[in-house]
Design a protein around this motif. Structure first.
Motif, PDB file in Angstrom:
ATOM      1  N   ARG A  35       0.834  -1.196   0.000  1.00 29.34           N
ATOM      2  CA  ARG A  35       0.000   0.000   0.000  1.00 29.34           C
ATOM      3  C   ARG A  35       0.869   1.246   0.000  1.00 29.34           C
ATOM      4  O   ARG A  35       1.923   1.277   0.637  1.00 29.34           O
ATOM      5  N   VAL A  36       0.398   2.265  -0.697  1.00 28.69           N
ATOM      6  CA  VAL A  36       1.126   3.533  -0.745  1.00 28.69           C
ATOM      7  C   VAL A  36       1.271   4.064   0.679  1.00 28.69           C
ATOM      8  O   VAL A  36       0.305   4.101   1.424  1.00 28.69           O
ATOM      9  N   LEU A  42      11.875   4.357  -0.311  1.00 28.29           N
ATOM     10  CA  LEU A  42      13.160   3.872  -0.805  1.00 28.29           C
ATOM     11  C   LEU A  42      14.070   3.298   0.284  1.00 28.29           C
ATOM     12  O   LEU A  42      15.231   3.673   0.401  1.00 28.29           O
ATOM     13  N   ASN A  81       9.441   4.228  -4.212  1.00 25.19           N
ATOM     14  CA  ASN A  81       9.409   5.677  -3.943  1.00 25.19           C
ATOM     15  C   ASN A  81       8.099   6.157  -3.350  1.00 25.19           C
ATOM     16  O   ASN A  81       7.940   7.330  -3.073  1.00 25.19           O
ATOM     17  N   VAL A  82       7.104   5.276  -3.241  1.00 20.55           N
ATOM     18  CA  VAL A  82       5.887   5.687  -2.558  1.00 20.55           C
ATOM     19  C   VAL A  82       5.688   4.854  -1.291  1.00 20.55           C
ATOM     20  O   VAL A  82       4.614   4.862  -0.706  1.00 20.55           O
ATOM     21  N   ARG A  84       5.959   1.451  -0.773  1.00 18.55           N
ATOM     22  CA  ARG A  84       5.405   0.101  -0.809  1.00 18.55           C
ATOM     23  C   ARG A  84       6.546  -0.905  -0.788  1.00 18.55           C
ATOM     24  O   ARG A  84       7.575  -0.695  -1.435  1.00 18.55           O
ATOM     25  N   LEU A 254       8.014   1.696 -13.250  1.00 12.68           N
ATOM     26  CA  LEU A 254       8.101   2.727 -12.216  1.00 12.68           C
ATOM     27  C   LEU A 254       9.538   2.887 -11.744  1.00 12.68           C
ATOM     28  O   LEU A 254      10.017   4.001 -11.540  1.00 12.68           O
ATOM     29  N   TYR A 256      12.326   2.194 -13.385  1.00  9.59           N
ATOM     30  CA  TYR A 256      13.158   2.826 -14.408  1.00  9.59           C
ATOM     31  C   TYR A 256      12.890   4.315 -14.482  1.00  9.59           C
ATOM     32  O   TYR A 256      13.814   5.131 -14.497  1.00  9.59           O
ATOM     33  N   SER A 257      11.608   4.676 -14.491  1.00  7.75           N
ATOM     34  CA  SER A 257      11.301   6.096 -14.703  1.00  7.75           C
ATOM     35  C   SER A 257      11.629   6.927 -13.478  1.00  7.75           C
ATOM     36  O   SER A 257      11.632   8.140 -13.532  1.00  7.75           O
ATOM     37  N   ASN A 258      11.904   6.289 -12.360  1.00 11.02           N
ATOM     38  CA  ASN A 258      12.295   7.064 -11.186  1.00 11.02           C
ATOM     39  C   ASN A 258      13.775   6.917 -10.873  1.00 11.02           C
ATOM     40  O   ASN A 258      14.195   7.031  -9.729  1.00 11.02           O
ATOM     41  N   GLY A 259      14.547   6.615 -11.895  1.00 16.76           N
ATOM     42  CA  GLY A 259      15.991   6.649 -11.725  1.00 16.76           C
ATOM     43  C   GLY A 259      16.581   5.377 -11.142  1.00 16.76           C
ATOM     44  O   GLY A 259      17.646   5.422 -10.540  1.00 16.76           O
ATOM     45  N   THR A 263      20.735   5.576  -9.520  1.00 12.88           N
ATOM     46  CA  THR A 263      21.260   5.616  -8.156  1.00 12.88           C
ATOM     47  C   THR A 263      21.163   4.237  -7.513  1.00 12.88           C
ATOM     48  O   THR A 263      20.275   3.449  -7.828  1.00 12.88           O
ATOM     49  N   ASP A 265      20.414   3.555  -4.453  1.00 17.83           N
ATOM     50  CA  ASP A 265      19.327   3.327  -3.499  1.00 17.83           C
ATOM     51  C   ASP A 265      17.991   3.011  -4.163  1.00 17.83           C
ATOM     52  O   ASP A 265      17.018   2.714  -3.489  1.00 17.83           O
ATOM     53  N   ALA A 266      17.923   3.074  -5.495  1.00 21.94           N
ATOM     54  CA  ALA A 266      16.700   2.629  -6.149  1.00 21.94           C
ATOM     55  C   ALA A 266      16.954   1.373  -6.982  1.00 21.94           C
ATOM     56  O   ALA A 266      16.059   0.877  -7.645  1.00 21.94           O
TER      57      ALA A 266
END
Lengths: 329, 606
Positions: A35-36, A42, A81-82, A84, A254, A256-259, A263, A265-266
């Motif tokens: 859940r968000v 992260l 990043n949200v 979950r 998601l 990929y598009s958030n880097g 980095t 940490d993702a």
């Protein structure tokens, strides 16, 4: 079963596929729903180290009124990043992935095998007609057709999605099965069976299908693998709508598009679904190769012989050992 | 990336405006109370002049009197999301590169968006009276072909804009634009307007239409009332007015060289501007991380990415006065109902949404009333005492459920369905590739699904086509304010402008109860007339009218305002001297383009 188990590839494949099935069936009940905002953003995998980290906690839970020790997991594979959990997303997407894969595999296999076998065995007009249909379906441009269908239907149901994504897959399979059946139909043992007056269903069932089974299996697995990649690809390109993480492709997109590539940490967010996709498709392939031994009559015969042999050696070994023990005495 | 698209929206709006104005006719007497502002304005104009000369002294220590910066051969490299080869430098056509154009062309004026302070561009000063505006053109500007920029050029551009349906056309008639001498343009006003309304309507206008290329279109407008060829006009090479002169545009790069005949050329000590084609956010982040660009104009960057940048990368945060809202298609059977829209506004947890979309870059809207200013709370000044009467729509699923039940919905198998058994769906369309919105969208969708509305997130690559041509959407995410702090613009956008009439299909009038009494006796608000009135008001009268219209937004929710964001501009300091975001010139769109003009972005000696 033992035939399958004796083959290392089949063993690994079966374990992997079974693992995913278990994950899909009981996983969602064991692992919290993603859940968000359920966790910090992260968080890395195995926060605090694999041993002694903060990602697990020894607690107890009550099972039928009895308190038993239990391990509580806190986002063991990190979060996105949200906020979950990554493991949570992987697990909760599995049932849908499996449903989609199974429906695609079933659709391609049933349609491809029946149409291919019918065309090949009956020949004549029926063959001509079916072959034409197969040719037409095969020559339709696949990707554009897929994009249009997906845009029109916006499939959210995994069964529908599986069928749509493998809409063209059956034609290639039918084509191949047809030619296989054509060859087998004119072999001497089929002719002999016909001469003996066996019924067509019996001949197809006993003589022809076992011979094409390995072929069917590998094609089915290919179709399944194809649909994994197709769905992941379409979700990755953002062409399919989603309301939650329903597919590992959504995670990849998601991430990929958030880097996720930029980095550290993702990175786990990108790697975990990739590993899941690789393991599942590898499991399927290995399993299909292993199944070859079950269906291929010649390999099966050889196997039956070797397994028989080993049993014999075992039985002869026992008295020998008994004798030697006697000697020792 | 997102702001970029608002420019596209603006152009679309202009085109439609043109039609719109023809149907409206000329509303002569509207402004009544706007008189007081004029003298103050003359003073503001004067202030700006002195502000300009102040700039060099107020800048930080790295600045820069005109001749203290030795010239270098450096190139400032930045990014563009438009394919350079496909760029068209006709501002009325498609593919006009809004941002790169800021270096090639000179704007009439510039605005500090944090304080709504107007700064001179082509115009050196302005005097806004009740019936007449006098604009003074600054000396020393040249077209890139060598001709001097005169008041005639400015008048020509303004006429073209008015005919093309720009916002200024609501205030000035084309035939009332006159040129008494080489450096003065006079505009006769249709009615008195607030200074901000007038000046903001000049803000998007740049001197980018040389008469040699565009004269025929103005002639066509003046003779036939329309110039159909204008949008298709192509220019092989733009004749600019800005500090950088076009060199070439290829597949991967746009290049411009410093133009020596620009009045601010002395402030600029680097030879070249270079735009690399970097189409996605990921590519731009990567380029900044690997030092392949020297700065980026505006790009959303999550914290984990910005933390991975080196220490020499400086972030400049600018209030966008803009942020995500939900557009309701008012032709849809469910979303034309006030109760349904209010229920949606109640269900979405804006606090959580802003946190999910990127806590530092977004703030939740405190009172959904169509006024920007949630970062500094400035909307509260406009609402004054009436603030307490506004509905804050704090997350409350019980109120939402009651609203839906009132509207005839019922919950079946956990899903809301209407009287005819049709499920209440929320297919939330957003532009693909907008990371913060994709993250936020997931939070919205989760809230709504938990509540029993069938919500899904659809990031779409054909988003702008779908929305602008044909309005193919049920609910979609797009900015709700207009990018300006002054409330008139956002209210006009939501209740009266192109967005409201064409995209939202919002009714042209509404029944509204008194502020703070949702069940009180209603009055009919005709949006067009009331917004025209607001444009002319100043002081307390403007405040009063703003409150009334904000209350309409609060009750009828043409869009559901959710968040406001800050824009993030990036500059590197290893090869460049520059200022921080505390400098007021840094908060002008956009630092890589405006700061060089002020001598606040200079190359370090090689």
């Amino acid at each position: 079963m033992r035939v399958v188990w004796n083959d290392a590839r089949a063993r690994i494949g079966a374990v992997l596929v079974l693992g995913f099935v278990v994950m899909g069936v009981v996983g969602p009940a064991l692992v919290a729903e993603p859940r968000v905002g359920q966790a910090p953003l992260l968080v890395g995998p195995f926060q605090g180290g694999i041993v002694g980290g903060r990602w697990y906690e020894l607690t107890s839970t009550s099972l039928f009124g009895v308190s038993v020790p239990w391990v509580a997991l806190h986002w063991p594979l990190g979060t996105d990043n949200v906020g979950r959990g990554i493991l949570e997303q992987i697990v909760h997407a599995t049932p849908r992935m499996l449903t989609m894969i199974a429906s695609a595999g079933l659709f391609v296999t049933v349609l491809g095998t029946s149409i291919g076998a019918l065309a090949g065995y009956s020949g004549g007009r029926i063959d001509q007609l079916l072959s034409t249909v197969i040719d037409i379906v095969m020559t339709l441009p696949g990707l554009p057709l897929l994009l249009i269908l997906v845009a029109l239907l916006e499939p959210k149901n995994p069964v529908v999605l599986g069928v749509v994504l493998s809409l063209q897959g059956w034609a290639g399979m039918a084509r191949a099965i047809r030619s296989q059946v054509l060859t087998i139909r004119s072999t001497s043992y089929v002719e002999a069976a016909q001469a003996m007056g066996l019924s067509t269903p019996t001949i197809v069932g006993k003589e022809i299908v076992p011979n094409i089974m390995p072929f069917v299996m590998i094609n089915m697995v290919n179709a399944m693998r194809g649909v994994i990649f197709a769905s992941v690809g379409l979700y990755f390109l953002g062409l399919l709508p989603f309301s939650e993480v329903v597919n590992w492709g959504v995670m990849l997109q998601l991430a990929y598009s958030n880097g996720g590539l930029l980095t550290v940490d993702a990175a786990h967010w990108l790697l975990v679904p990739m590993v899941a996709i690789i393991l599942l498709s590898m499991g399927l392939i290995l399993f299909a190769q292993g199944m070859d031994r079950v269906f291929n009559p010649r390999v099966r015969a050889r196997h039956a012989k070797t397994t028989g042999d080993s049993e014999e050696t075992e039985s002869t070994e026992t008295p020998t050992r008994a004798v030697s023990m006697e000697g020792n005495l | 990336m997102s702001e970029h698209r608002t420019g596209q929206a603006q152009r679309q709006r202009r085109k439609t405006r043109r039609r719109f104005i023809q149907s409206v006719g000329i509303a002569g007497a509207a402004g009544l109370a706007g008189c007081a502002g004029s003298n103050r304005d003359a003073a503001t104009g004067g202030d700006d002049e002195s502000a300009e000369s102040d700039n060099s002294s107020t800048g930080d220590t790295t600045a820069q009197s005109t001749d203290s910066v030795p010239m270098t051969d450096r190139t400032f490299v930045t990014a563009t999301t438009n394919v350079p080869k496909d760029m068209q430098f006709n501002p009325y056509g498609q593919k006009y590169p809004e941002r790169a154009a800021l270096a090639l062309f000179e704007n009439l004026l510039y605005v500090n968006e944090a304080t709504s302070t107007f700064m001179p561009g082509i115009l050196e000063s302005w005097d806004i009276g009740d019936e007449m505006v006098t604009l003074s053109v600054r000396d020393g500007f040249h077209w890139h072909n060598g001709d001097a920029v005169t008041a005639e050029d400015v008048a020509f551009k303004l006429k073209l804009e008015i005919h093309d349906g720009a916002a200024i056309g609501n205030i000035v008639e084309a035939q009332d634009v006159s040129v008494p001498d080489d450096s003065t343009v006079e505009l006769g006003l249709k009615r008195a307007v607030a200074d901000e309304v007038f000046l903001y309507s000049l803000k998007p206008i740049a001197l980018d239409t040389p008469r040699s290329e565009f004269q025929e279109f103005l002639d066509a407008y003046e003779n036939d009332g329309e110039a159909p060829g204008l949008t298709e006009k192509t220019l092989d090479e733009p004749i600019g007015t800005g500090p950088f002169k076009f060199v070439h545009a290829r597949n991967q790069e746009l290049v411009a060289d410093k133009f020596e005949d620009h009045p601010d050329a002395g402030q600029i000590n680097f030879a070249r501007f270079n735009w690399n084609y970097l189409q996605s956010n990921q590519k731009q982040w990567q380029a900044l991380r690997t030092d392949n660009v020297d700065g980026l104009d505006n790009i959303f960057t999550p914290e984990n990415i910005s933390e991975s940048y080196g220490d020499h990368v400086r972030e400049i945060q600018m209030p966008a006065n803009w942020g995500m809202g939900v557009m309701f298609n008012h032709e849809h059977e469910h979303y034309s109902q006030q109760n349904v829209k209010q229920a949606i506004q109640y269900v979405i947890d804006r606090e959580k949404l802003a946190q999910t979309a990127g806590g530092k870059m977004h703030v939740p809207v405190e009172v959904p009333c169509g006024l920007p200013g949630n970062f500094d709370g400035s909307y509260k000044e406009w609402l004054g005492d009436s603030l307490s009467g506004f509905n804050k729509y704090e997350p409350n699923t019980e109120k939402a459920a009651a609203l839906l039940e009132d509207a005839g919905f019922s919950k079946q198998d956990g899903t809301w369905t209407d009287e005819n058994g049709k499920t209440l769906e929320f297919p939330f369309k957003i532009p693909s590739g907008w990371n913060d919105w994709t993250a936020g969208g997931q939070s919205i969708v989760q809230d709504l699904n938990d509540f029993g509305i069938e919500a899904s997130l659809n990031p779409s690559q054909s988003y702008f086509d779908d929305i602008y041509s044909g309005q193919k959407y049920v609910v979609a995410g797009l900015g709700w304010p207009d990018g300006k702090l002054y409330p008139y613009f956002s209210l006009n956008k939501l209740l009266n402008g192109f967005r409201s009439t064409t995209i939202l299909k919002f009714p042209r009038s509404a029944e509204v109860p008194p502020i703070g009494e949702p069940d009180g006796e209603t009055r009919t608000v005709e949006f067009e007339a009331e917004l025209e009135e607001l444009a002319g008001l100043t002081g307390d009268a403007a405040k009063q009218k703003t409150q009334e219209l904000a209350w309409v937004v609060n009750q009828h929710l043409p869009m559901a305002p959710l968040m406001e964001k800050v824009d993030q501009a990036w500059l590197t300091t290893d090869d460049w001297n520059t200022v921080t975001q505390d400098d007021e010139d840094a908060i002008v769109d956009w630092p890589p383009y405006y700061l060089p003009r002020e001598g606040k972005l200079t190359a370090k000696p090689e």
